[in-house]
Design a protein around this motif. Structure first.
Motif, PDB file in Angstrom:
ATOM      1  N   CYS A  38       0.819  -1.216   0.000  1.00 33.48           N
ATOM      2  CA  CYS A  38       0.000   0.000   0.000  1.00 33.48           C
ATOM      3  C   CYS A  38       0.853   1.266   0.000  1.00 33.48           C
ATOM      4  O   CYS A  38       0.321   2.371  -0.088  1.00 33.48           O
ATOM      5  N   ILE A  39       2.158   1.112   0.106  1.00 32.70           N
ATOM      6  CA  ILE A  39       3.052   2.255   0.274  1.00 32.70           C
ATOM      7  C   ILE A  39       2.928   3.261  -0.876  1.00 32.70           C
ATOM      8  O   ILE A  39       2.889   4.465  -0.638  1.00 32.70           O
ATOM      9  N   ASP A  40       2.857   2.780  -2.114  1.00 34.95           N
ATOM     10  CA  ASP A  40       2.738   3.712  -3.246  1.00 34.95           C
ATOM     11  C   ASP A  40       1.473   4.552  -3.139  1.00 34.95           C
ATOM     12  O   ASP A  40       1.478   5.730  -3.494  1.00 34.95           O
ATOM     13  N   TYR A  41       0.413   3.948  -2.658  1.00 37.77           N
ATOM     14  CA  TYR A  41      -0.812   4.734  -2.471  1.00 37.77           C
ATOM     15  C   TYR A  41      -0.661   5.673  -1.280  1.00 37.77           C
ATOM     16  O   TYR A  41      -0.999   6.859  -1.361  1.00 37.77           O
ATOM     17  N   LEU A  42      -0.166   5.151  -0.165  1.00 34.04           N
ATOM     18  CA  LEU A  42      -0.058   5.954   1.052  1.00 34.04           C
ATOM     19  C   LEU A  42       0.869   7.162   0.862  1.00 34.04           C
ATOM     20  O   LEU A  42       0.592   8.238   1.371  1.00 34.04           O
ATOM     21  N   LYS A  43       1.962   6.974   0.122  1.00 30.89           N
ATOM     22  CA  LYS A  43       2.905   8.077  -0.084  1.00 30.89           C
ATOM     23  C   LYS A  43       2.495   8.997  -1.225  1.00 30.89           C
ATOM     24  O   LYS A  43       2.547  10.218  -1.092  1.00 30.89           O
ATOM     25  N   GLY A  45      -0.373   8.445  -3.581  1.00 31.51           N
ATOM     26  CA  GLY A  45      -1.740   8.443  -4.086  1.00 31.51           C
ATOM     27  C   GLY A  45      -1.927   7.619  -5.345  1.00 31.51           C
ATOM     28  O   GLY A  45      -2.923   7.771  -6.042  1.00 31.51           O
ATOM     29  N   ARG A  46      -0.967   6.739  -5.640  1.00 29.20           N
ATOM     30  CA  ARG A  46      -1.086   5.887  -6.826  1.00 29.20           C
ATOM     31  C   ARG A  46      -2.204   4.871  -6.622  1.00 29.20           C
ATOM     32  O   ARG A  46      -2.757   4.746  -5.534  1.00 29.20           O
ATOM     33  N   ASP A  47      -2.493   4.117  -7.665  1.00 26.45           N
ATOM     34  CA  ASP A  47      -3.567   3.121  -7.592  1.00 26.45           C
ATOM     35  C   ASP A  47      -3.347   2.146  -6.440  1.00 26.45           C
ATOM     36  O   ASP A  47      -2.212   1.766  -6.144  1.00 26.45           O
ATOM     37  N   VAL A  48      -4.451   1.741  -5.840  1.00 28.16           N
ATOM     38  CA  VAL A  48      -4.417   0.761  -4.756  1.00 28.16           C
ATOM     39  C   VAL A  48      -4.484  -0.626  -5.380  1.00 28.16           C
ATOM     40  O   VAL A  48      -5.403  -0.921  -6.153  1.00 28.16           O
ATOM     41  N   ALA A  88      -3.951   7.943   3.935  1.00 25.26           N
ATOM     42  CA  ALA A  88      -4.166   6.962   5.001  1.00 25.26           C
ATOM     43  C   ALA A  88      -5.647   6.896   5.381  1.00 25.26           C
ATOM     44  O   ALA A  88      -6.201   5.813   5.574  1.00 25.26           O
ATOM     45  N   VAL A  89      -6.282   8.050   5.466  1.00 22.21           N
ATOM     46  CA  VAL A  89      -7.701   8.104   5.825  1.00 22.21           C
ATOM     47  C   VAL A  89      -8.557   7.428   4.760  1.00 22.21           C
ATOM     48  O   VAL A  89      -9.525   6.733   5.075  1.00 22.21           O
ATOM     49  N   SER A  90      -8.204   7.595   3.498  1.00 24.10           N
ATOM     50  CA  SER A  90      -9.044   7.076   2.420  1.00 24.10           C
ATOM     51  C   SER A  90      -8.740   5.627   2.042  1.00 24.10           C
ATOM     52  O   SER A  90      -9.508   5.015   1.301  1.00 24.10           O
ATOM     53  N   LEU A  91      -7.652   5.057   2.545  1.00 24.25           N
ATOM     54  CA  LEU A  91      -7.274   3.690   2.169  1.00 24.25           C
ATOM     55  C   LEU A  91      -8.368   2.655   2.446  1.00 24.25           C
ATOM     56  O   LEU A  91      -8.693   1.859   1.560  1.00 24.25           O
TER      57      LEU A  91
END
Length: 137
Positions: A38-43, A45-48, A88-91
């Motif tokens: 999930c790091i790419d998304y968390l840092k 905002g890339r695709d989950v 993080a909130v939107s994950l």
């Protein structure tokens, strides 16, 4: 009469001291390993990825006790310091997972209790011995 009161007081003190302290079985390193995808998304905002969401679901379904739920909350909370807080909130929403608290540095994880959630939007409530047979009536 005073002897009985003293004996009761001593027994109560012994019970408090001897009571086991709940210890979480989950660690922050385990949480970090599960959300590694999930790091790419968390840092950024890339695709989950589906692997990211599978890791998040595994974390949530693997936390059954109050101490585990609180430990997970604290680990996620501290992880927000290293990542984009909005991401993080939107994950959980991106993964279709329901967590009954906001992943935020301001979350009070001590309020999380056993039976709070299963991650799929269903309440997990410990079965009460007084209602165990109610479905059989």
């Amino acid at each position: 009469m005073a002897g009985i009161k003293v004996a009761c007081l001593v027994l109560m003190c012994m019970a408090v001291v001897a009571a086991p302290i709940a210890k979480a079985d989950i660690t922050c390193s385990q949480v970090e390993n599960k959300i590694a995808y999930c790091i790419d998304y968390l840092k950024y905002g890339r695709d989950v990825s589906t692997v990211c969401c599978a890791g998040l679901r595994a974390l949530i379904s693997g936390t059954q006790s109050t101490s585990d739920k609180q430990a997970l909350c604290n680990c996620l909370k501290s992880a927000t310091l290293r990542y984009n807080p909005k991401n993080a909130v939107s994950l959980p929403g991106k993964c279709g997972v329901i967590i009954p608290y906001k992943i935020s540095i301001n979350t009070n994880c001590a309020n999380i209790q056993f039976g709070s959630f299963d991650g799929m939007g269903k309440m997990q409530v410990p079965q009460n011995i007084f209602t165990a047979g109610i479905n059989n009536i």
